[in-house]
Design an enzyme around this catalytic site. Structure first.
Site: not given
Ligand code: AMP
Length: 252
Positions: A186, A31-32, A37, A184
């Site tokens: 974060r 999320g977020a 995403h 990200s």
């Molecule tokens: P997360 O919600 O941060 O666990 O990320 C979910 C998915 O989105 C994971 O496969 C991450 O690698 C991908 N992701 C997060 N940030 C990015 C980004 N800046 N570019 C591409 N994919 C991303």
């Protein structure tokens, strides 16, 4: 767009005839949601008939309780971003996903112990376990993962191969802000000044002559450095800024 919180309701829907014979693309997230995403969702939309998004802040992959409690949660905005791209949102609760109290888990014994794994003990057990649970629930033809989390991508791919999972793991390039910082969830926790400073991380990672040479440059720029390493043609790094951990990688 249908939103499922109960696993049994999702399983009933998944078994219904409207899923039969149709290609499912799955994007697991915490999320977020941001444009990184969104890029994964757009790719899934373009390559499949049905797009399933999961939103679950997975407690077992947080080795630091403070990081888990401070992890940004924006459920309404997430549904807004997903609308028009996603057919089904799966957002189960931890009690249902971990009805086994995490007594069953996936452990990888080599790559997962290095780099991120060394700094976040148990992190990849949590990641691999939740990804396997979700892949088993969704039964997708394809699942989409970001290259931003390079080590995670390699481990998910390795698990899919090792366990003969039927889902194809698709890698998607890292989406970045105009100043080069990888998007990200974060990043939202950085102060305005920290956010400006953070853009030096990918720049130094990319431009320094060697992994070792990047460390003092990052420290001089105000980062705490967890590691910078070269793995074949990829340079991986993790730093801390304002108590927030940033990870990134660059192709050499
Ligand atoms: P997360 O919600 O941060 O666990 O990320 C979910 C998915 O989105 C994971 O496969 C991450 O690698 C991908 N992701 C997060 N940030 C990015 C980004 N800046 N570019 C591409 N994919 C991303």
């Amino acid at each position: 767009m249908r939103v499922f919180h109960k696993i049994s309701e999702w399983q009933t829907a998944r078994a219904a005839p409207d899923f039969a014979g149709r290609k499912i693309g799955f994007v697991p997230t915490m999320g977020a949601l941001h444009a990184g995403h969104r890029a994964l969702l757009e790719r899934a939309r373009a390559e499949n008939d049905i797009v399933v998004l999961s939103i679950f802040v997975n407690p077992t992959q947080f080795n630091d309780l403070g990081d888990l409690t401070r992890y940004p949660r924006t459920p309404e905005a997430d549904l807004g971003l997903a609308e028009g791209l996603v057919d089904c949102v799966l957002s189960p609760n931890a009690g249902e996903l971990y009805a086994d109290d995490y007594h069953y888990r996936v452990t990888e014994n080599e790559l997962s112990l290095r780099w991120e794994g060394e700094h976040r003990p148990g992190h990849f057990d949590g990641v691999l376990t939740i990804v396997l649970k979700l892949l088993n629930l969704v039964h997708a033809q394809r699942a989409y993962f970001g290259e931003k989390d390079w080590q995670q991508l390699q481990l998910v791919r390795g698990m899919a191969r090792a366990l003969f999972l039927p889902t194809e793991i698709v890698a998607c390039p890292t989406e970045r802000a105009a100043d080069g910082l990888a998007l990200s969830s974060r990043n939202a926790r950085l102060s305005p000044a920290g956010r400006v400073q953070a853009a030096l991380f990918p720049k130094i990672l990319r431009e320094s002559a060697t992994a070792d040479a990047a460390v003092p440059l990052l420290q001089a720029a105000g980062f705490g450095v967890d590691y910078v390493v070269d793995d074949e043609n990829i340079r991986l790094g993790a730093v801390q800024l304002e108590g927030i951990r940033l990870i990134d990688n660059a192709r050499l």
